[in-house]
Scaffold this motif. Structure first.
Motif, mmCIF file in Angstrom:
data_model
loop_
_atom_site.group_PDB
_atom_site.id
_atom_site.type_symbol
_atom_site.label_atom_id
_atom_site.label_comp_id
_atom_site.label_asym_id
_atom_site.label_seq_id
_atom_site.Cartn_x
_atom_site.Cartn_y
_atom_site.Cartn_z
ATOM 1 N N THR A 203 41.760 47.255 45.995
ATOM 2 C CA THR A 203 40.563 47.256 45.911
ATOM 3 C C THR A 203 39.523 46.057 46.694
ATOM 4 O O THR A 203 37.857 45.708 46.715
ATOM 5 C CB THR A 203 40.135 46.009 43.939
ATOM 6 O OG1 THR A 203 40.697 44.922 44.054
ATOM 7 C CG2 THR A 203 40.660 47.182 43.147
ATOM 8 N N LYS B 298 33.248 48.806 43.423
ATOM 9 C CA LYS B 298 32.848 48.828 41.861
ATOM 10 C C LYS B 298 33.172 47.710 41.574
ATOM 11 O O LYS B 298 32.316 47.413 40.350
ATOM 12 C CB LYS B 298 34.350 49.718 41.710
ATOM 13 C CG LYS B 298 34.278 50.798 42.149
ATOM 14 C CD LYS B 298 35.197 51.809 41.973
ATOM 15 C CE LYS B 298 36.225 51.160 42.048
ATOM 16 N NZ LYS B 298 37.787 51.833 41.873
ATOM 17 N N ASP B 299 34.274 46.460 41.184
ATOM 18 C CA ASP B 299 33.930 45.646 40.962
ATOM 19 C C ASP B 299 32.679 44.984 40.586
ATOM 20 O O ASP B 299 31.991 44.342 39.455
ATOM 21 C CB ASP B 299 34.883 45.098 40.711
ATOM 22 C CG ASP B 299 35.498 44.251 41.830
ATOM 23 O OD1 ASP B 299 34.913 44.437 43.156
ATOM 24 O OD2 ASP B 299 36.153 43.222 42.310
ATOM 25 N N SER C 262 38.486 49.350 37.239
ATOM 26 C CA SER C 262 38.233 48.549 38.564
ATOM 27 C C SER C 262 37.684 47.769 38.148
ATOM 28 O O SER C 262 38.151 46.673 39.346
ATOM 29 C CB SER C 262 35.989 48.456 37.902
ATOM 30 O OG SER C 262 35.136 48.152 38.974
#
Length: 124
Positions: free
Chosen positions: A49, A54-55, A109
């Motif tokens: 990530t 996304k987060d 996520s």
């Protein structure tokens, strides 16, 4: 003669304690492996990530109702608060399978493990 009578009993008792010690070692080894695997998973998720938005996207989406409610309170606009309430009502009326998929997507996520445990809490 006493040793010939007590010898097998002593061996049996000694074998029992050795078996218990081996069992504790195996349990400890299994727990250590679980901890190591969990740390490796978290490290992989952090690496995956690193270049993902996304987060951040989901953080903004999840913060929007709070921002709207704050705006409604500050500007004394109860219709804004009512629209947020209506939005949550509509979300709660969606099919359960879609709610679960949405929950899992957001959980993944953020790298949240154990989403199944959180879902079990939601059902209570």
């Amino acid at each position: 003669m006493l040793q010939t009578l007590l010898g097998p009993a002593v061996e049996l008792i000694g074998g029992h304690f050795k078996h218990k010690a081996d069992e504790k070692k195996a349990t400890h080894y299994r727990k250590m492996k679980e901890i190591q695997n969990g740390a490796a998973w978290e490290s992989k998720m952090a690496d995956a990530t690193q270049n993902s938005y996304k987060d951040e996207f989901w953080t903004v989406i999840l913060a929007l109702p709070l921002i709207a409610i704050s705006f409604g309170v500050i500007t004394d606009s109860p219709e804004v608060i009512e629209r947020v309430r209506h939005g949550f009502q509509v979300l709660s009326e969606l099919d359960e399978w879609y709610q679960y998929l949405l929950f899992l997507a957001i959980s993944a996520s953020f790298g949240i493990r154990g989403a199944d445990k959180l879902m079990a809490l939601r059902k209570k």
